[in-house]
Write an enzyme that holds these catalytic residues in place. Structure first.
Site, PDB file in Angstrom:
ATOM      1  N   ASP A 146      48.249  39.583  37.041  1.00 35.69           N
ATOM      2  CA  ASP A 146      49.249  40.321  36.260  1.00 35.69           C
ATOM      3  C   ASP A 146      49.625  39.538  34.993  1.00 35.69           C
ATOM      4  OD1 ASP A 146      50.060  42.850  36.896  1.00 35.69           O
ATOM      5  OD2 ASP A 146      51.474  42.223  38.460  1.00 35.69           O
ATOM      6  N   GLN A 196      54.040  43.334  43.891  1.00 33.46           N
ATOM      7  CA  GLN A 196      54.580  44.554  43.272  1.00 33.46           C
ATOM      8  C   GLN A 196      56.075  44.388  42.980  1.00 33.46           C
ATOM      9  OE1 GLN A 196      52.655  47.283  42.391  1.00 33.46           O
ATOM     10  NE2 GLN A 196      54.512  48.018  41.405  1.00 33.46           N
ATOM     11  N   LYS A 209      46.394  51.109  42.916  1.00 34.15           N
ATOM     12  CA  LYS A 209      45.712  49.842  42.653  1.00 34.15           C
ATOM     13  C   LYS A 209      44.578  49.659  43.665  1.00 34.15           C
ATOM     14  CE  LYS A 209      49.607  47.880  40.271  1.00 34.15           C
ATOM     15  NZ  LYS A 209      50.895  47.247  40.309  1.00 34.15           N
TER      16      LYS A 209
END
Ligand code: NDP
Length: 283
Positions: free
Chosen positions: A120, A97, A53
């Protein structure tokens, strides 16, 4: 023989486009899109995802920070970190995460990310918007699948679309995006009675169950488009999908390989969301 949908190539093309739009945005506003990735603990797979990422951000000209926190981080320490990032003007997107260590309340953590920085798209506000088809942020993996279909000129409208898997991060939002694209959508799960009977109806079959090589050739209609979201680690360390590529590929008209299909698109869509967040922050 099926057309192989090359996720790496399509992802590279989309990232080039994001890079160009990012440069324009920075030139116009002086604002550099920024992403913060929070990782708790030292799960090796999570570390690889986080590194990718960060590299993805660098590749398109974003600012990025990785906040590494120890495995014994408390809920209040993690919340305090999110509070700090929430108030940081250089950060437009925040991502925690997953999975988190068991002692942390994942739901509370995801709800603590402000919706406007939730790149997200896991916050209840953003999942609600996805349902309405009026979304600020795209759910990354399903949006990556839609992008692959778009690049391959695969029409969804009017097609029989079957999604196998109903998780909140893949299956459910995937079904919504296909529905918004006017597909006729069926969602299957572990209680579906005759799975093969349903999957054989699919013009477009999307599989996200987390079971290696589960969908076999006899479960697929001739000429179907098969999208394999699965990422399973074999005992020999190799990555494999949820679709048995060897038996399905000869029947499909188009298929995504694993690796190199859906996987590369997920981070690409995260980058797209981060640019969107930066743009929305100055409106
Ligand atoms: P989850 O474990 O959260 O969900 C799995 C889903 O599959 C559940 O809805 C479950 O049904 C269903 N399922 C399990 N077994 C069967 C079965 N035998 N028949 C029908 N349905 C079944 O997984 P995720 O959605 O998070 O991930 C799925 C896969 O996608 C994994 O391999 C994961 O690694 C991969 N993935 C890949 C990404 C990428 O970037 N390419 C991103 C995210 C995930 P039920 O609800 O009834 O239990």
């Amino acid at each position: 023989m099926a057309k192989i949908i090359d996720g790496k190539k399509i992802s590279a093309a989309v990232r080039e486009d994001i890079k160009g739009r990012t440069a324009e945005f920075i030139a116009e506003t002086g604002v550099t899109p920024g992403l913060a990735v929070v990782i708790v603990g030292d799960d090796p797979a999570s570390k690889v995802y986080v590194r990718n990422k960060k590299l993805g951000c660098e590749g398109v000209g974003f600012y990025s920070v990785v906040c590494e926190m120890p495995a014994d981080t408390t809920q209040s320490e993690l919340m305090a970190k999110l509070e700090e990032l929430k108030g940081d003007d250089k950060i437009h997107g925040i991502l925690v995460q997953l999975p988190l260590p068991k002692h942390l309340d994942e739901k509370a953590v995801l709800e603590a990310i402000p919706p406007e920085k939730d790149v997200d798209a896991f916050h209840v506000v953003n999942t609600g918007k996805i349902m309405l088809g009026d979304y600020s942020f795209l759910p990354c993996t399903p949006a990556g699948v839609m992008k692959l279909l778009e690049y391959e000129n695969i029409e969804v409208s009017g097609k029989e679309c079957v999604v196998v898997g109903r998780s909140n991060i893949v299956g459910k939002p995937m079904a919504m995006l296909l529905l918004h694209a006017n597909g006729t959508v069926t969602v299957c799960h572990s209680r579906t009675r005759d799975l093969a009977e349903v999957t054989r109806r699919a013009d477009i079959l999307v599989v996200a169950i987390g079971k290696a090589d589960f969908i076999t050739g006899d479960m697929v209609k001739d000429g179907a488009v098969v999208i394999d979201v699965g990422m399973n680690r074999r005992t020999d360390g190799k990555l494999t999908g949820d679709v048995d590529y060897v038996s399905v590929e000869p029947k499909a008209s188009a298929i995504t390989p694993v690796p190199g299909g859906v996987g590369p698109m997920t981070i690409t869509m995260l980058l797209e969301n981060t640019l969107t967040a930066a743009k929305q922050s100055i409106k």
